[in-house]
Design a protein around this motif. Structure first.
Motif, PDB file in Angstrom:
ATOM      1  N   HIS A 185       9.102  -7.428  -3.170  1.00  0.00           N
ATOM      2  CA  HIS A 185       9.156  -7.554  -1.706  1.00  0.00           C
ATOM      3  C   HIS A 185      10.309  -8.446  -1.272  1.00  0.00           C
ATOM      4  O   HIS A 185      10.615  -8.524  -0.083  1.00  0.00           O
ATOM      5  CB  HIS A 185       7.830  -8.105  -1.168  1.00  0.00           C
ATOM      6  N   LYS A 237       3.682   1.891  -4.703  1.00  0.00           N
ATOM      7  CA  LYS A 237       4.644   1.473  -5.737  1.00  0.00           C
ATOM      8  C   LYS A 237       3.951   1.212  -7.079  1.00  0.00           C
ATOM      9  O   LYS A 237       4.367   1.740  -8.119  1.00  0.00           O
ATOM     10  CB  LYS A 237       5.400   0.209  -5.269  1.00  0.00           C
ATOM     11  N   THR A 289       1.002   2.205  -7.953  1.00  0.00           N
ATOM     12  CA  THR A 289       0.382   3.460  -8.402  1.00  0.00           C
ATOM     13  C   THR A 289       1.410   4.331  -9.121  1.00  0.00           C
ATOM     14  O   THR A 289       1.094   4.956 -10.145  1.00  0.00           O
ATOM     15  CB  THR A 289      -0.221   4.221  -7.197  1.00  0.00           C
ATOM     16  N   GLY A 320       0.797  -1.222   0.000  1.00  0.00           N
ATOM     17  CA  GLY A 320       0.000   0.000   0.000  1.00  0.00           C
ATOM     18  C   GLY A 320       0.828   1.271   0.000  1.00  0.00           C
ATOM     19  O   GLY A 320       0.290   2.376   0.098  1.00  0.00           O
TER      20      GLY A 320
HETATM   21  N1  LIG Z   1      -7.695   2.155  -8.136  1.00  0.00           N
HETATM   22  C1  LIG Z   1      -7.582   2.575  -6.867  1.00  0.00           C
HETATM   23  N2  LIG Z   1      -8.551   3.326  -6.298  1.00  0.00           N
HETATM   24  C2  LIG Z   1      -8.432   3.769  -5.033  1.00  0.00           C
HETATM   25  N3  LIG Z   1      -7.375   3.520  -4.233  1.00  0.00           N
HETATM   26  C3  LIG Z   1      -6.387   2.767  -4.738  1.00  0.00           C
HETATM   27  C4  LIG Z   1      -6.435   2.248  -6.077  1.00  0.00           C
HETATM   28  N4  LIG Z   1      -5.297   1.554  -6.310  1.00  0.00           N
HETATM   29  C5  LIG Z   1      -4.578   1.613  -5.175  1.00  0.00           C
HETATM   30  N5  LIG Z   1      -5.236   2.347  -4.223  1.00  0.00           N
HETATM   31  C6  LIG Z   1      -4.727   2.679  -2.879  1.00  0.00           C
HETATM   32  O1  LIG Z   1      -3.531   3.441  -3.076  1.00  0.00           O
HETATM   33  C7  LIG Z   1      -2.545   3.073  -2.119  1.00  0.00           C
HETATM   34  C8  LIG Z   1      -1.309   2.600  -2.844  1.00  0.00           C
HETATM   35  O2  LIG Z   1      -1.583   1.337  -3.449  1.00  0.00           O
HETATM   36  P1  LIG Z   1      -0.543   0.579  -4.386  1.00  0.00           P
HETATM   37  O3  LIG Z   1      -1.266  -0.573  -4.982  1.00  0.00           O
HETATM   38  O4  LIG Z   1       0.070   1.554  -5.298  1.00  0.00           O
HETATM   39  O5  LIG Z   1       0.530   0.090  -3.318  1.00  0.00           O
HETATM   40  P2  LIG Z   1       1.761  -0.902  -3.518  1.00  0.00           P
HETATM   41  O6  LIG Z   1       2.922  -0.222  -2.884  1.00  0.00           O
HETATM   42  O7  LIG Z   1       1.872  -1.322  -4.930  1.00  0.00           O
HETATM   43  O8  LIG Z   1       1.338  -2.136  -2.594  1.00  0.00           O
HETATM   44  P3  LIG Z   1       1.679  -3.724  -2.768  1.00  0.00           P
HETATM   45  O9  LIG Z   1       3.071  -3.899  -2.226  1.00  0.00           O
HETATM   46  O10 LIG Z   1       0.667  -4.391  -1.873  1.00  0.00           O
HETATM   47  O11 LIG Z   1       1.535  -4.104  -4.206  1.00  0.00           O
HETATM   48  C9  LIG Z   1      -3.192   2.023  -1.221  1.00  0.00           C
HETATM   49  O12 LIG Z   1      -3.717   2.683  -0.092  1.00  0.00           O
HETATM   50  C10 LIG Z   1      -4.288   1.461  -2.085  1.00  0.00           C
HETATM   51  O13 LIG Z   1      -5.352   0.962  -1.284  1.00  0.00           O
END
Ligand SMILES: Nc1ncnc2c1ncn2[C@@H]1O[C@H](COP(=O)(O)OP(=O)(O)OP(=O)(O)O)[C@@H](O)[C@H]1O
Ligand SMILES: [Mg+2]
Length: 258
Positions: free
Chosen positions: A204, A44, A46, A41
């Motif tokens: 990870h 990354k 995003t 979360g």
């Molecule tokens: N399409 C979306 N709409 C709303 N919130 C989102 C969306 N995609 C991700 N989020 C939120 O944005 C934040 C970043 O999420 P993201 O998926 O980019 O994290 P991450 O670092 O890739 O996590 P992971 O290691 O679990 O893959 C989180 O709080 C997630 O819940």
């Protein structure tokens, strides 16, 4: 000074009230692998979506010095950007080689529709070379349904490299791979940089990231909290506290890129 293959300058992404990515800046120089780590979360994926043009962002994304921030995803692919997805989607009715072949060729907005109706023409030597580069040349004629999760992952990675991109964003490529597959993937990715390809590598598996990358960026709650060469990040107290947990690093020295 030449422009880096990829530059992210002050990029922020909001989902409603949530600031998923907050003012992130980083550079991926030519032929280098930059790691991006952080807890679930942290933002990354995003950030990769913003780089690839799948979500709107504030700030600026540059490929080889050119501003692509307002370009659609397929136009960024044409400028030399490749990516993998956290969950791999393959065409189950096409062979492994054909799955890679559809990723070669000029991407267009209609590519996905076209792919559904037209079997790709197969440049066997080129597709074979791409599959070899990620260690799955022997799966050329296999069907996706016959593959392990790890092998599907490697086909997804081969697709990302098929168009000879300048920079590739790899979102958890080692998830689903076993220890020896992960180690082999790290070596193969290092090998791909010798042709000048650059990578932003998310995973990870800290040993894999530290052992493969030239430079590591750490994000938490959408913000960069540390960056530097692997051995510095390894020793960074804030990273250990915020992300890795003191036991994770101390018991498993990942070393660095050789
Ligand atoms: N399409 C979306 N709409 C709303 N919130 C989102 C969306 N995609 C991700 N989020 C939120 O944005 C934040 C970043 O999420 P993201 O998926 O980019 O994290 P991450 O670092 O890739 O996590 P992971 O290691 O679990 O893959 C989180 O709080 C997630 O819940
Ligand atoms: Mg993610």
């Amino acid at each position: 000074m030449t422009a880096p293959a990829l530059a992210v300058r002050g990029v922020s992404v909001r989902y409603g009230g949530l600031r998923a990515v907050s003012n992130v800046s980083l550079e991926v120089p030519d032929g280098k692998i930059v790691g991006l780590i952080g807890p679930n979360g942290a933002g990354k994926t995003t950030l990769v979506d913003a780089i690839a043009g799948f979500v709107a962002c504030d700030g600026r994304v540059e490929i080889a010095g050119q501003d692509v921030t307002r370009l659609k995803p397929h136009a960024r692919v044409r400028r030399g950007l490749g990516r993998t997805w956290q969950a791999v989607e393959l065409f189950d009715d096409l062979s492994v080689a054909e799955n890679v072949a559809v990723a070669i060729g000029t991407p267009s907005p209609w590519a996905t529709v076209k792919e559904l109706f037209i079997k790709p023409t197969l440049d066997k030597a080129r597709v074979g070379g791409v599959l070899d580069s990620v260690g799955i040349g022997h799966l050329f004629e296999a069907m996706p349904t016959e593959l392990s999760e790890g092998q599907r992952k490697l086909v997804g990675i081969a697709r990302a490299f098929a168009g000879s991109p300048r920079v590739v964003c790899l979102d958890e490529p080692a998830a689903g791979l076993d220890t020896s597959e992960t180690r082999a993937l790290g070596l193969q990715l290092r090998g791909l940089t010798s042709g000048g390809t650059s990578m932003l590598l998310i995973d990870h598996d800290i040993g894999f990231v530290f052992g493969t990358c030239d430079h590591v960026v750490v994000v938490e709650f959408g913000e960069v909290i540390a960056e530097g060469p692997p051995h510095e990040i390894y020793a960074n107290e804030r990273v250990i506290e915020a992300y890795l947990g003191s036991s994770a690093l101390r018991t498993n020295d990942p070393g660095g890129p050789s």
